[in-house]
Enzyme design. Structure first.
Site, PDB file in Angstrom:
ATOM      1  CG  ASP A  98      -1.970   1.045   1.228  1.00 21.30           C
ATOM      2  OD1 ASP A  98      -2.141   1.719   0.209  1.00 21.30           O
ATOM      3  OD2 ASP A  98      -2.609   1.239   2.277  1.00 21.30           O
ATOM      4  CB  SER A  99       2.186   3.546   2.608  1.00 23.13           C
ATOM      5  OG  SER A  99       2.967   2.733   3.464  1.00 23.13           O
TER       6      SER A  99
HETATM    7  P1  IMP Z   1       2.033  -0.359   3.772  1.00 15.35           P
HETATM    8  O1  IMP Z   1       3.183  -0.393   4.736  1.00 15.35           O
HETATM    9  O2  IMP Z   1       1.240   0.914   3.834  1.00 15.35           O
HETATM   10  O3  IMP Z   1       2.404  -0.724   2.350  1.00 15.35           O
HETATM   11  O4  IMP Z   1       0.955  -1.370   4.293  1.00 15.35           O
HETATM   12  C1  IMP Z   1       1.117  -2.633   4.157  1.00 15.35           C
HETATM   13  C2  IMP Z   1       0.511  -3.391   5.312  1.00 15.35           C
HETATM   14  O5  IMP Z   1      -0.716  -2.840   5.793  1.00 15.35           O
HETATM   15  C3  IMP Z   1       0.175  -4.726   4.739  1.00 15.35           C
HETATM   16  O6  IMP Z   1       1.228  -5.621   5.003  1.00 15.35           O
HETATM   17  C4  IMP Z   1      -1.098  -5.094   5.421  1.00 15.35           C
HETATM   18  O7  IMP Z   1      -0.802  -5.857   6.566  1.00 15.35           O
HETATM   19  C5  IMP Z   1      -1.736  -3.822   5.826  1.00 15.35           C
HETATM   20  N1  IMP Z   1      -2.787  -3.426   4.875  1.00 15.35           N
HETATM   21  C6  IMP Z   1      -2.734  -2.479   3.904  1.00 15.35           C
HETATM   22  N2  IMP Z   1      -3.885  -2.397   3.231  1.00 15.35           N
HETATM   23  C7  IMP Z   1      -4.704  -3.318   3.790  1.00 15.35           C
HETATM   24  C8  IMP Z   1      -6.049  -3.731   3.521  1.00 15.35           C
HETATM   25  O8  IMP Z   1      -6.750  -3.237   2.624  1.00 15.35           O
HETATM   26  N3  IMP Z   1      -6.543  -4.723   4.314  1.00 15.35           N
HETATM   27  C9  IMP Z   1      -5.814  -5.302   5.319  1.00 15.35           C
HETATM   28  N4  IMP Z   1      -4.556  -4.964   5.580  1.00 15.35           N
HETATM   29  C10 IMP Z   1      -4.003  -3.971   4.834  1.00 15.35           C
END
Ligand code: IMP
Ligand code: MG
Length: 182
Positions: free
Chosen positions: A109-110
């Protein structure tokens, strides 16, 4: 119906169990094509546990025998957005020095979680780091990181199921869905 959507009111299916199964075999072939000797799969917990479990069995079906370890990370996710800091809640048991590592995560995501895991494992001297995510949400990166492999591109909705939760619920669903609130 085959996915049990009828018993789970309030969750709309986005990727069915059958669609996921097809992609698992394709991903396994993509991993095999990279010819990563003595592969070490690192599953980023908790959200990737179902995906990683299915992926390592898909790898087995095409003749690979990876070692597997687990890394539990927290992104201090309050509500449904990431706050920015990533912390190790439970570290790996294995030494990654000189290893070809495949990092497996649920959602990109991020980018903070995957970037953190990649940097950590590279800094510990892995020979190579390849990343594989179930879902690539492409539009909200805070950090410049790409997944080498993904099962699906995902719309910018909060997803649950197939290991992923909201407030510890829905991990058991065999499909990826979105909570519609009934
Ligand atoms: P990032 O660090 O923002 O890329 O987020 C990644 C982490 O957030 C992932 O490993 C997920 O555990 C959690 N995450 C992000 N989006 C979702 C979602 O839509 N549903 C559930 N978990 C999410
Ligand atoms: Mg995760």
């Amino acid at each position: 119906m085959a996915d049990g959507a009828h018993v789970e009111s309030g969750v709309e299916v986005i990727f069915t169990a059958d669609q996921i199964a097809v992609r698992l075999d394709e991903l396994a072939r993509d991993v095999a094509a990279r010819k990563l000797d003595q592969l070490l799969v690192v599953a980023v917990l908790k959200g990737s546990f179902v995906f990683a479990a299915d992926l390592i069995r898909a790898l087995h079906r095409i003749g690979l025998a990876p070692e597997v370890d687990f890394l539990t990370l927290s992104s201090y996710r309050k509500s449904r957005t990431s706050s920015g800091r990533v912390e190790i809640l439970r570290d790996l048991d294995l030494d990654v020095t000189g290893r070809n590592v495949l990092i497996v995560d649920d959602v990109l995501d991020s980018g903070r979680t995957l970037a953190f895991a990649k940097d950590l494992i590279s800094a510990r001297g892995a020979a190579s780091v390849t990343t594989c995510v179930l879902l690539d949400k492409q539009t909200r990166r805070a950090v410049d990181v790409k997944a080498d492999l993904h099962a699906f591109l995902c719309p910018e909705v909060f997803v649950v199921g197939y290991g992923m939760d909201v407030a510890h619920r829905y991990r058991e669903l065999p499909f990826v869905g979105r909570v519609t609130g009934e």
